[in-house]
Design an enzyme around this catalytic site. Sequence first.
Site, short mmCIF file in Angstrom:
data_model
loop_
_atom_site.label_atom_id
_atom_site.label_comp_id
_atom_site.label_asym_id
_atom_site.label_seq_id
_atom_site.Cartn_x
_atom_site.Cartn_y
_atom_site.Cartn_z
CG ASP A 7 33.02 61.59 29.16
OD1 ASP A 7 31.77 61.61 29.16
OD2 ASP A 7 33.69 60.79 28.50
CG ASP A 9 30.48 55.73 29.36
OD1 ASP A 9 30.42 54.99 30.36
OD2 ASP A 9 29.48 56.16 28.77
#
Length: 267
Positions: A7, A9
């Site tokens: 991922d 953020d």
Amino acid sequence: MPTLIFDCDGVLADTEQFGHLPAFNKTFEEFGVPVQWTVEEYAQKVLIGGGKERMRSILTDELSQQLGLTSEEAKDEAILAWHKRKTAIYTELVNDGVMPARPGIFRVVQEAHLAGWGLAVASTSAEPAVRAVLTHAVGVGLAASFTIFAGDVVPAKKPAPDIYLLVLDDLGLEPGEAIVVEDSANGLRAAVAAGLRTVVTVSGFTRDEDFTGASLVVSSLGDPGDDDEPAEVLQNPHGIDVGAAVTLATFQQLLDLPSTPTRSEES
């Protein structure tokens, strides 16, 4: 080949509080939208997957009337304009070095690249923002080794598994050949629903979330050394030997576990 899927953020960098939140607020200010999210308010907004979706959440009937957004088409156009500007502001913050890479990211990515592993990012953030964070975190050379899946590449955002199913299909991978690094319960649910083992590196907004189903939960990937941040193991259901840092060998141990989850089992 084995593949690491990150991922963006909260995983590559701690971007939410110091990047996305001020970028949202500056955008609202520039467009005359009378909304300024506090840290506490934004902690609830991060539960909504996707920046445009978070922006849409402010459009109550009263505020829509106040802003002259009296049709769905007008709302859609406004959100697209807001989000385009927000992405530009956010990218400027990334390039200014406001958000350093999280501990262990460069180390693990370099180790995986040298070992011939595949590398990918799967994020609901806009692609230019993801590329900026990735490049800042690992450098231009390593960033070029990644396949990036970002933004609106799938209609259903996390916790729906769609983006991870797309990664598997596009890269020609079986679930047992890849492992995900996430930081949120929504991201974990998306990865597990796609049949993927998942390591969670908690971030400031997610530490108290429910990470049931994770293969390993740590404070960060860790950087060994007296002056650096070690990995604190928070959940370790398989009893993996982690030590002061999560390494490529850690990920390999998780992939080698006999009972790899399948899509059907987790759906």
